[in-house]
Design an enzyme around this catalytic site. Structure first.
Site, PDB file in Angstrom:
ATOM      1  N   GLU A 184       7.788 -45.035   0.577  1.00 21.81           N
ATOM      2  CA  GLU A 184       6.787 -46.046   0.197  1.00 21.81           C
ATOM      3  C   GLU A 184       5.426 -45.777   0.845  1.00 21.81           C
ATOM      4  OE1 GLU A 184       6.268 -49.700   2.123  1.00 21.81           O
ATOM      5  OE2 GLU A 184       8.137 -49.596   3.240  1.00 21.81           O
ATOM      6  N   LYS A 212      13.129 -56.723  10.378  1.00 27.56           N
ATOM      7  CA  LYS A 212      12.586 -57.209  11.657  1.00 27.56           C
ATOM      8  C   LYS A 212      12.891 -58.678  11.835  1.00 27.56           C
ATOM      9  CE  LYS A 212       8.731 -54.146  12.408  1.00 27.56           C
ATOM     10  NZ  LYS A 212       8.020 -53.537  11.285  1.00 27.56           N
TER      11      LYS A 212
HETATM   12  N1  PSU Z   1       8.520 -54.518   7.201  1.00 33.10           N
HETATM   13  C1  PSU Z   1       8.284 -53.551   8.093  1.00 33.10           C
HETATM   14  N2  PSU Z   1       7.327 -52.620   7.841  1.00 33.10           N
HETATM   15  C2  PSU Z   1       6.606 -52.630   6.680  1.00 33.10           C
HETATM   16  C3  PSU Z   1       6.883 -53.654   5.721  1.00 33.10           C
HETATM   17  C4  PSU Z   1       7.839 -54.577   6.029  1.00 33.10           C
HETATM   18  O1  PSU Z   1       8.913 -53.524   9.122  1.00 33.10           O
HETATM   19  O2  PSU Z   1       5.730 -51.768   6.491  1.00 33.10           O
HETATM   20  C5  PSU Z   1       6.145 -53.659   4.422  1.00 33.10           C
HETATM   21  C6  PSU Z   1       7.010 -52.993   3.340  1.00 33.10           C
HETATM   22  O3  PSU Z   1       6.160 -52.303   2.442  1.00 33.10           O
HETATM   23  C7  PSU Z   1       7.646 -54.182   2.645  1.00 33.10           C
HETATM   24  C8  PSU Z   1       6.521 -55.167   2.704  1.00 33.10           C
HETATM   25  O4  PSU Z   1       8.068 -53.907   1.331  1.00 33.10           O
HETATM   26  O5  PSU Z   1       5.938 -54.998   3.977  1.00 33.10           O
HETATM   27  C9  PSU Z   1       6.995 -56.594   2.474  1.00 33.10           C
HETATM   28  O6  PSU Z   1       5.885 -57.408   2.298  1.00 33.10           O
HETATM   29  P1  PSU Z   1       6.121 -58.928   1.836  1.00 33.10           P
HETATM   30  O7  PSU Z   1       6.860 -59.566   2.972  1.00 33.10           O
HETATM   31  O8  PSU Z   1       4.745 -59.466   1.631  1.00 33.10           O
HETATM   32  O9  PSU Z   1       6.949 -58.861   0.591  1.00 33.10           O
END
Ligand code: PSU
Ligand code: MN
Length: 305
Positions: A25, A160
């Site tokens: 990603e 996390k």
């Molecule tokens: N959690 C992490 N590192 C990240 C992300 C999440 O530990 O870089 C990023 C990933 O790209 C994940 C996104 O898909 O954040 C999720 O964002 P949201 O909670 O807005 O869906």
């Protein structure tokens, strides 16, 4: 192929020959880590995938084109632009493509583009999930919905604990997403290998994982599989330290009124700041570890088909 999709020549050739390919990603590059470590890490992750015998396909939207497989200069540009790049999840793809813009893809959007490109295995750090307080904010990452519908196996180090991990596992169960502990019976909490949450599924070899993934799709059960690969013990963070930083970051978020798609990037940056960069080293180590396992899983899946 979809009319908005470009596969790099290397990725296209590997897929046509049935060789293993691993999707990666790009939100983790632009929004997940600071420059220049983000670019170094993205390139090191690609190298780790290659060393383990697969072809890496870093995914993003560039100039309105869905890209599977980026050039080094494109990764560098995304990393340098950082938070200035649009964070692209499922909801955001139509406008970014229609307007010819750049977007860094989340787990959800990367899964969508990987599936369009014919890539079945994806490595990342951590997935999004159900946020703490979701019963009030309704903040649930689109990553979970995507896992419920798009057929890509996602290798991660769990999620996390900025998130509500029990609710995240409940949501995945509701959406029919298997969560498989790799060499563990417990859901890993990203910076640490333990969360105290038991998993129903465990796998100890890439071949065993590949069998489960391939049977799921052969049964006609569309959707993803979460492969939860614990952080290597030597790189895991002291639990008290990391949880203290997470609680503080959540408090600041609340005080500042951060909302919507800014929530996750805000928390990631705060936790990094509060742990003086140690968490960044752990983050990098676990992504590399996931890339290697994803390459092995892709190879085992290629053998099956
Ligand atoms: N959690 C992490 N590192 C990240 C992300 C999440 O530990 O870089 C990023 C990933 O790209 C994940 C996104 O898909 O954040 C999720 O964002 P949201 O909670 O807005 O869906
Ligand atoms: Mn959200």
């Amino acid at each position: 192929m979809n009319r908005y999709l470009d596969r790099s020549p290397e990725v296209a050739a590997a897929l046509e020959a049935g060789r293993p390919v691993v999707a990666l990603e790009s939100t983790i590059i632009s929004h997940g880590m600071p420059y220049p470590r983000n670019v170094e890490t993205a390139l090191a992750v690609e190298a780790a995938v290659r060393e383990a015998g697969a072809v890496p396909a870093t995914i993003a939207v560039l100039g309105g084109r869905l890209k599977a497989g980026l050039a080094e200069g494109e990764i560098e540009a995304l990393g340098k632009a950082g938070l200035a790049v649009l964070k692209a999840s499922r909801r955001d793809l139509p406008s970014i493509v229609a307007r010819g813009l750049d977007g860094a893809t989340t787990v959800a959007a990367t899964m969508i583009i990987a599936e369009l490109a014919g890539i079945r295995v994806f490595a990342t750090g951590g997935i999004g999930g159900v946020h703490r307080g979701a019963e009030r904010s309704f903040d649930i990452s689109a990553d979970l919905e995507e896992l419920g519908r798009t057929s890509v196996a996602v290798v991660c180090a769990g999620a996390k604990s900025i998130l509500d991990l029990p609710k995240t596992l409940e949501y995945l169960e509701t959406r029919g997403v298997p969560v498989v502990g790799y060499g563990t019976d417990e859901f890993p909490a990203f910076y640490t290998s333990r969360s105290g949450l038991r998993l129903e599924e465990r796998s100890d070899t890439p071949e065993d994982l590949a069998a489960l993934v391939s049977v799921k799709w052969s049964l006609g059960l569309a959707g993803g599989v979460v492969v939860a690969n614990p952080i290597p013990a030597s790189m895991s963070m002291p639990e008290k330290l990391i949880n203290g930083a997470i609680d503080k970051a959540l408090g600041e978020m609340e005080a500042k009124g951060v909302k919507g798609k800014e929530v996750t990037p805000f928390l990631l940056a705060k936790v990094k700041e509060l742990t003086g960069g140690d968490s960044l080293e752990s983050n990098i180590a676990l992504v590399l570890n996931n890339a290697r396992l994803a390459a092995k899983l892709a190879a085992a899946l290629a053998k099956l088909s």
